[in-house]
Design an enzyme around this catalytic site. Structure first.
Site, short mmCIF file in Angstrom:
data_model
loop_
_atom_site.label_atom_id
_atom_site.label_comp_id
_atom_site.label_asym_id
_atom_site.label_seq_id
_atom_site.Cartn_x
_atom_site.Cartn_y
_atom_site.Cartn_z
N SER A 6 12.21 60.70 61.61
CA SER A 6 12.75 60.57 60.22
C SER A 6 11.74 59.61 59.32
O SER A 6 11.55 58.59 59.48
CB SER A 6 14.06 59.83 60.14
OG SER A 6 14.44 59.47 58.86
N HIS A 31 11.51 64.90 59.46
CA HIS A 31 12.82 64.73 58.98
C HIS A 31 12.67 64.13 57.64
O HIS A 31 12.26 62.72 57.72
CB HIS A 31 13.93 64.23 60.12
CG HIS A 31 15.21 64.35 59.73
ND1 HIS A 31 15.93 65.30 59.74
CD2 HIS A 31 15.97 63.46 59.05
CE1 HIS A 31 17.27 65.00 59.47
NE2 HIS A 31 17.41 63.63 58.84
N ASP A 33 14.83 62.57 54.50
CA ASP A 33 16.33 62.29 54.43
C ASP A 33 16.77 61.97 52.91
O ASP A 33 15.97 60.98 52.08
CB ASP A 33 16.72 60.74 54.88
CG ASP A 33 17.00 61.18 56.55
OD1 ASP A 33 17.84 61.95 56.75
OD2 ASP A 33 16.60 60.53 57.38
N MET A 35 18.74 61.43 49.64
CA MET A 35 20.26 60.71 49.46
C MET A 35 20.45 60.73 47.84
O MET A 35 19.31 59.85 47.28
CB MET A 35 20.25 59.22 49.93
CG MET A 35 20.00 59.42 51.62
SD MET A 35 20.38 57.78 52.29
CE MET A 35 19.74 58.13 53.99
N HIS A 64 17.03 66.97 55.13
CA HIS A 64 18.31 66.63 54.98
C HIS A 64 18.98 66.20 53.96
O HIS A 64 18.72 65.20 53.59
CB HIS A 64 18.40 65.51 56.02
CG HIS A 64 20.04 65.09 56.49
ND1 HIS A 64 20.18 64.21 57.30
CD2 HIS A 64 20.90 65.57 55.97
CE1 HIS A 64 21.63 63.85 57.43
NE2 HIS A 64 22.35 64.80 56.87
N MET A 66 21.59 64.75 51.76
CA MET A 66 22.79 64.07 51.58
C MET A 66 23.11 63.81 49.95
O MET A 66 22.74 62.88 49.52
CB MET A 66 22.66 62.63 52.36
CG MET A 66 22.69 62.88 53.69
SD MET A 66 21.83 61.33 54.67
CE MET A 66 20.22 62.04 54.67
N MET A 135 25.88 64.38 62.63
CA MET A 135 25.62 62.96 62.68
C MET A 135 26.02 62.08 63.46
O MET A 135 27.23 62.35 63.77
CB MET A 135 26.09 62.71 61.15
CG MET A 135 25.59 63.21 59.91
SD MET A 135 23.77 62.90 59.68
CE MET A 135 23.67 60.96 59.99
N GLY A 140 23.55 57.61 55.54
CA GLY A 140 23.26 56.56 54.33
C GLY A 140 22.01 55.61 54.70
O GLY A 140 21.26 55.18 53.93
N PHE A 141 22.08 55.13 56.11
CA PHE A 141 20.88 54.10 56.41
C PHE A 141 20.24 54.54 57.69
O PHE A 141 21.15 54.92 58.44
CB PHE A 141 21.41 52.77 56.43
CG PHE A 141 22.39 52.49 55.26
CD1 PHE A 141 21.46 51.83 53.94
CD2 PHE A 141 23.52 52.71 54.93
CE1 PHE A 141 22.05 51.65 52.92
CE2 PHE A 141 24.13 52.28 53.48
CZ PHE A 141 23.36 51.92 52.57
N GLY A 143 18.81 52.65 61.35
CA GLY A 143 19.07 51.45 62.13
C GLY A 143 20.26 51.28 62.56
O GLY A 143 20.77 50.11 62.91
N ASP A 174 21.44 63.44 64.98
CA ASP A 174 20.72 62.41 63.85
C ASP A 174 21.53 61.08 63.77
O ASP A 174 22.73 61.07 63.19
CB ASP A 174 20.77 63.14 62.51
CG ASP A 174 19.86 62.42 61.50
OD1 ASP A 174 19.48 61.37 61.93
OD2 ASP A 174 20.25 62.69 60.22
N GLY A 175 20.91 60.12 64.12
CA GLY A 175 21.29 58.66 63.89
C GLY A 175 21.45 57.82 65.31
O GLY A 175 22.31 58.47 66.03
N GLY A 176 20.63 56.88 65.03
CA GLY A 176 20.70 56.04 66.18
C GLY A 176 20.29 56.56 67.77
O GLY A 176 20.51 56.47 68.76
N GLY A 196 14.33 57.62 63.60
CA GLY A 196 13.77 56.80 62.58
C GLY A 196 13.35 55.32 63.19
O GLY A 196 12.05 55.39 63.58
C1 DX5 Z 1 20.87 58.67 58.12
C2 DX5 Z 1 19.81 59.34 58.14
C3 DX5 Z 1 18.94 59.35 59.52
C4 DX5 Z 1 18.06 58.21 59.85
C5 DX5 Z 1 17.92 58.00 61.32
O1 DX5 Z 1 21.62 58.73 57.00
O2 DX5 Z 1 20.36 60.86 58.05
O3 DX5 Z 1 18.15 60.69 59.71
O4 DX5 Z 1 17.10 57.98 59.07
O5 DX5 Z 1 17.48 56.77 61.27
P1 DX5 Z 1 17.84 55.91 62.82
O6 DX5 Z 1 17.10 56.87 63.81
O7 DX5 Z 1 17.22 54.65 62.68
O8 DX5 Z 1 19.15 56.04 63.07
ZN ZN Z 2 18.82 62.61 58.45
#
Ligand code: DX5
Ligand code: ZN
Length: 240
Positions: A6, A31, A33, A35, A64, A66, A135, A140-141, A143, A174-176, A196
């Protein structure tokens, strides 16, 4: 498996160099993102940034969205160089139409679901999608901490896609995501993992990619994933 790093966690002051480093390390997807500050409480970037990055990279652009009512921007993202457009079921009143429009533009179409959204839309939209994004954090973020219930949801989604005759569709999580939870996600039926902070924070990128790819060792690759390795948009993007 395919790893889709990401961009949100890359060094924004030197993105062209980051893209070159990713390709040199052997990644194939990126990827992106997007937003809008309305669907999610954060604002990132839109088509202009993707457009300036496109000539610097032959990576498959996994975009992606959002964004509320994403159908308004499909053409803009295609012209910017997206290969796959992923819309959120929660942000679109007419997701079936939007997924069809994406395909009509010659792009791959994906549907994303937030952690709290039931899999119900998959039952009826499966034939319209090339990819289902689950998800594993609230969008949104980067980390944020991975939500473990995603394993069960991934298994249920894989079964639902098979039942709907859409086993070709990829599942992206996607996420963590990190090397520690990657193997369990792949076993549950994921094909594409987004990362990410757990990717960009760990140089060199080739070693980090290998750490993720190790999770796939011993697992047979699904035919749908093998087919997706050759996905490209209508007009292939040239490497500089
Ligand atoms: C969150 C994004 C993710 C994010 C993943 O809203 O859609 O793609 O950047 O980042 P990590 O892998 O750090 O959770
Ligand atoms: Zn994403």
């Amino acid at each position: 498996m395919i790893l889709s790093p990401s961009l949100l966690s890359a060094d924004f002051s030197r993105l062209a160099e980051e893209l070159a480093a990713l390709e040199a390390a052997g990644t194939t997807w990126l990827h992106l993102d997007v937003m809008d500050g309305a669907f999610v409480p954060n604002i990132t970037f839109g088509p202009p940034l993707i457009k300036v990055l496109r000539p610097h990279s032959g990576l498959f652009f996994d975009v992606h969205l959002m964004v509320e009512e994403p159908a308004r921007y499909l053409r803009d993202f295609k012209d910017a160089g997206a290969d796959l457009l992923v819309i959120h079921a929660e942000a679109d009143r007419h997701p079936q139409r939007t997924l069809s429009e994406i395909r009509k533009l010659g792009l791959r179409a994906g549907l994303a679901l937030n952690p709290g959204t039931d899999l119900a839309p998959v039952r009826w939209l499966a034939p319209d999608m090339d990819l289902l994004l689950l998800m594993s954090v609230n969008p949104g973020f980067s980390g944020q901490a991975f939500i473990p219930r995603t394993y069960e949801k991934t298994r249920a989604a894989r079964a639902m896609l098979a039942e709907a005759g859409a086993d070709h569709a990829l599942i992206e999580v996607d996420g963590g995501v990190c090397p520690d939870n990657a193997a369990s996600l792949l076993e549950a039926g994921a094909d594409v993992l987004v990362s990410g902070s757990a990717f960009f924070g760990h140089k060199p990128y080739d070693a980090r990619l290998a750490a993720f790819m190790n999770a796939a060792r011993g697992l047979a690759e699904r035919p749908g994933l093998r087919a997706a390795r050759v996905w490209r948009a209508v007009a292939p993007h040239s490497n500089p």
